[in-house]
Design an enzyme around this catalytic site. Structure first.
Site, PDB file in Angstrom:
ATOM      1  N   SER A 191     -16.131  45.994  65.253  1.00  0.00           N
ATOM      2  CA  SER A 191     -15.434  45.087  64.337  1.00  0.00           C
ATOM      3  C   SER A 191     -13.944  45.416  64.269  1.00  0.00           C
ATOM      4  O   SER A 191     -13.522  46.525  64.590  1.00  0.00           O
ATOM      5  CB  SER A 191     -16.057  45.174  62.940  1.00  0.00           C
ATOM      6  OG  SER A 191     -15.872  46.467  62.392  1.00  0.00           O
TER       7      SER A 191
ATOM      8  N   ASN B 137      -9.086  43.551  60.312  1.00  0.00           N
ATOM      9  CA  ASN B 137      -8.668  42.559  59.331  1.00  0.00           C
ATOM     10  C   ASN B 137      -9.795  42.011  58.463  1.00  0.00           C
ATOM     11  O   ASN B 137      -9.548  41.548  57.347  1.00  0.00           O
ATOM     12  CB  ASN B 137      -7.896  41.412  60.008  1.00  0.00           C
ATOM     13  CG  ASN B 137      -8.679  40.744  61.116  1.00  0.00           C
ATOM     14  OD1 ASN B 137      -9.664  41.271  61.623  1.00  0.00           O
ATOM     15  ND2 ASN B 137      -8.225  39.560  61.522  1.00  0.00           N
ATOM     16  N   TYR B 138     -11.026  42.043  58.968  1.00  0.00           N
ATOM     17  CA  TYR B 138     -12.195  41.662  58.168  1.00  0.00           C
ATOM     18  C   TYR B 138     -13.279  42.716  58.380  1.00  0.00           C
ATOM     19  O   TYR B 138     -14.314  42.443  58.994  1.00  0.00           O
ATOM     20  CB  TYR B 138     -12.696  40.273  58.573  1.00  0.00           C
ATOM     21  CG  TYR B 138     -11.791  39.150  58.122  1.00  0.00           C
ATOM     22  CD1 TYR B 138     -11.984  38.535  56.886  1.00  0.00           C
ATOM     23  CD2 TYR B 138     -10.734  38.717  58.914  1.00  0.00           C
ATOM     24  CE1 TYR B 138     -11.149  37.506  56.457  1.00  0.00           C
ATOM     25  CE2 TYR B 138      -9.893  37.702  58.496  1.00  0.00           C
ATOM     26  CZ  TYR B 138     -10.108  37.097  57.270  1.00  0.00           C
ATOM     27  OH  TYR B 138      -9.274  36.090  56.843  1.00  0.00           O
TER      28      TYR B 138
ATOM     29  N   LYS C  30     -19.528  50.240  65.411  1.00  0.00           N
ATOM     30  CA  LYS C  30     -18.269  50.966  65.470  1.00  0.00           C
ATOM     31  C   LYS C  30     -17.174  50.147  64.785  1.00  0.00           C
ATOM     32  O   LYS C  30     -16.693  49.150  65.335  1.00  0.00           O
ATOM     33  CB  LYS C  30     -17.837  51.266  66.911  1.00  0.00           C
ATOM     34  CG  LYS C  30     -16.588  52.152  66.932  1.00  0.00           C
ATOM     35  CD  LYS C  30     -15.976  52.286  68.295  1.00  0.00           C
ATOM     36  CE  LYS C  30     -14.744  53.199  68.220  1.00  0.00           C
ATOM     37  NZ  LYS C  30     -13.738  52.719  67.211  1.00  0.00           N
TER      38      LYS C  30
ATOM     39  N   GLU D 112     -14.892  37.795  70.345  1.00  0.00           N
ATOM     40  CA  GLU D 112     -13.953  36.985  69.565  1.00  0.00           C
ATOM     41  C   GLU D 112     -12.600  37.666  69.696  1.00  0.00           C
ATOM     42  O   GLU D 112     -12.396  38.766  69.183  1.00  0.00           O
ATOM     43  CB  GLU D 112     -14.389  36.923  68.105  1.00  0.00           C
ATOM     44  CG  GLU D 112     -13.425  36.185  67.212  1.00  0.00           C
ATOM     45  CD  GLU D 112     -13.762  36.329  65.742  1.00  0.00           C
ATOM     46  OE1 GLU D 112     -12.889  36.005  64.922  1.00  0.00           O
ATOM     47  OE2 GLU D 112     -14.878  36.771  65.416  1.00  0.00           O
TER      48      GLU D 112
ATOM     49  N   CYS E  28      -7.093  35.834  63.481  1.00  0.00           N
ATOM     50  CA  CYS E  28      -7.100  35.199  64.798  1.00  0.00           C
ATOM     51  C   CYS E  28      -7.024  33.691  64.678  1.00  0.00           C
ATOM     52  O   CYS E  28      -6.504  33.012  65.571  1.00  0.00           O
ATOM     53  CB  CYS E  28      -8.332  35.627  65.592  1.00  0.00           C
ATOM     54  SG  CYS E  28      -9.905  35.152  64.851  1.00  0.00           S
ATOM     55  N   THR E  29      -7.523  33.128  63.573  1.00  0.00           N
ATOM     56  CA  THR E  29      -7.509  31.683  63.391  1.00  0.00           C
ATOM     57  C   THR E  29      -6.291  31.196  62.613  1.00  0.00           C
ATOM     58  O   THR E  29      -6.223  30.026  62.227  1.00  0.00           O
ATOM     59  CB  THR E  29      -8.776  31.203  62.657  1.00  0.00           C
ATOM     60  OG1 THR E  29      -8.900  31.918  61.419  1.00  0.00           O
ATOM     61  CG2 THR E  29     -10.018  31.406  63.499  1.00  0.00           C
TER      62      THR E  29
ATOM     63  N   GLU F  75       0.955  36.086  70.360  1.00  0.00           N
ATOM     64  CA  GLU F  75       0.319  36.088  69.043  1.00  0.00           C
ATOM     65  C   GLU F  75       0.988  37.138  68.157  1.00  0.00           C
ATOM     66  O   GLU F  75       0.892  38.334  68.444  1.00  0.00           O
ATOM     67  CB  GLU F  75      -1.173  36.396  69.187  1.00  0.00           C
ATOM     68  CG  GLU F  75      -1.925  36.376  67.873  1.00  0.00           C
ATOM     69  CD  GLU F  75      -3.399  36.698  68.033  1.00  0.00           C
ATOM     70  OE1 GLU F  75      -4.205  36.196  67.237  1.00  0.00           O
ATOM     71  OE2 GLU F  75      -3.743  37.471  68.952  1.00  0.00           O
TER      72      GLU F  75
END
Length: 466
Positions: free
Chosen positions: A141, A144-145, A167, A240, A274-275, A368
């Protein structure tokens, strides 16, 4: 921000003020071996547990999340500098995700297929198709979340009958460990869910190429995602990755609606999503008016410590991240972009920044930022907007603002992305919708049912009726 090792521990410090929040083990390769072996042994028992019992245990995690929302939200605010509203939303959304996951799993069914539907075969065969787990899922993961994007991997994997080695990102690992402990408290045994912590540079390549891993579910940077793809072999992956999500604003758009959504989508949590909306392709006839409306909204955004009320712009996750964003800002200024507002830095905190007259030779047009900076690129035609949007290496989401539904669908059809939002900001969810990226934005499809299906496989048992 540098991690410090103390007796094989990694110090986790707040990006807000460098406060020491705790430590996590810097695990060795041998310890990784042990965790994966535990997961493989636990898989034999976990896959045999009835679905309704798995679902009951997993559902308890949702209840525990809401019971501990104050404490967990406070940890998110300190560990990843997330504002209070976003932190609480992440926890509650995760609880909803878990409940929906178990409901979906219980509604999924197998199928039977008759052989005579294929030429040359009679009715003497029937295929009974069920779904079976893959084995050990490695869930990685991002920072950020650290709760939501961990649970969105763990819950579908577990309810599908897999065991999980989790992880978390180093920054975010305290929140990830907290989540794992709630799974344990809910009755998920250690081994069925294991946690490994440590620097990606130390154990990252080792764990993703480990023979004990049957599936890799990764959220993170495109750079790391591509590296994982290059070094793994014959192991399915779901990724993702990054995005350069474009908001295309046509000349007939409701500019108040567009400005509101673009600012919300571009600057929430300082753009560290990311979105997030990451560039605006605006018809030149309405660009002045759109920018004027956006400027007012951007300058109303509150900047500061996440603990303060109604803060949107918070310190970026690290000094390195802030340096990168400032490099993009400097490049745009040097190449002639017009700074509308923002562009100032204090520590890791960057004021919300809006640029006009951004051109394709500027880094901010393509890279980005993962920070609170938005470039406006003026276009003469819809075709030019589509061309620029599709020239990106990324293909996560795009937004189209127009009051003509035919134009909306026409543009959406031509955009090379996983999702197109019409008259709304780019965003993830609802979580049962498909969520995917193309090109350098990802592999595979997420979304509750899709995730369960991806982390299980069909198994056919053929009955021969002689």
């Amino acid at each position: 921000m540098k991690e410090n090792y103390t007796d094989h521990q990694i110090e986790i410090r707040s990006p807000i003020d460098n406060e020491l929040l705790g430590t996590v083990p810097a695990m060795t390769k041998q310890q990784v071996d042990e965790k994966l072996e535990e997961a493989r042994k636990a898989f034999k028992e976990w896959k045999e547990i009835p679905l309704f019992e798995k679902a009951d245990r997993i559902n308890k995690v949702a209840d525990l999340l809401m019971e501990h929302i104050d404490e967990l939200s406070a940890l998110l605010m300190k560990e990843i500098a997330k504002d209070e509203k976003s932190a609480r939303s992440e926890v509650s959304r995760t609880a909803d995700f878990i409940r929906f996951t178990t409901d979906i799993a219980k509604s999924m069914q197998g199928e039977t297929i008759q052989s005579d539907r294929f030429p040359g075969f009679s009715q003497d065969k029937i295929s009974m198709v069920t779904r079976v787990p893959l084995g050990v899922v490695l869930a990685i993961s991002p920072f950020n979340y650290p709760v939501n994007l961990a649970a969105s991997k763990i819950a579908p994997a577990l309810v599908g009958g897999n065991t999980v080695v989790f992880k978390p990102a180093t920054q975010g690992s305290l929140s990830g460990v907290y989540l794992a402990n709630l799974f344990y408290k809910a009755g998920i045994p250690e081994g069925v869910l294991s946690v490994i912590t440590g620097k990606g540079s130390e154990i990252g390549d080792y764990v993703v190429t480990h023979k004990g891993v049957d599936f890799i579910n990764f959220t993170g940077s495109t750079e790391v995602g591509k590296h994982i793809s290059e070094i793994t072999s014959m192991v399915p992956v779901m990724m993702e990755l990054g995005g350069k999500d474009a908001a295309i604003v046509l000349k007939d758009a409701d500019l108040d609606l567009a400005a509101k959504n673009i600012v919300a989508g571009g600057y929430s949590y300082s753009g560290q999503r990311c979105t997030a909306v990451k560039r605006i392709l605006a018809d030149e006839t309405i660009a002045d008016s759109l920018i004027e409306k956006m400027k007012v909204l951007v300058e109303q955004l509150k900047t500061g410590n996440p603990s303060e009320k109604d803060v949107t712009i918070v310190p970026l996750i690290s000094e390195k991240a802030a340096d990168f964003v400032c490099g993009l800002i400097e490049d745009a200024l040097n190449k002639g972009a017009t700074l509308i507002t923002g562009g100032k830095r204090s520590g890791n905190l960057i004021t919300p920044t809006l640029f006009d007259n951004v051109t394709t030779d500027m880094r901010i047009a393509w890279e980005e930022p993962f920070g609170p900076v938005l470039p406006v690129m003026r276009v003469k035609t819809v075709e030019e907007a589509i061309k620029i949007a599709n020239e990106s290496d990324y293909g996560l989401q795009s937004a189209v603002f127009t009051q003509n539904i035919n134009d909306a669908f026409s543009v959406a059809d031509k955009l090379e992305v996983g999702t197109v939002q019409i008259n709304n900001k780019t965003e993830r969810g609802p979580d049962h919708f498909p969520f995917l990226g193309v090109k350098s934005s990802g592999l595979g499809t997420q979304g509750i049912r899709y995730s369960i299906e991806t982390m299980t496989r069909p198994k056919a048992t053929v009955i021969n009726l002689h």
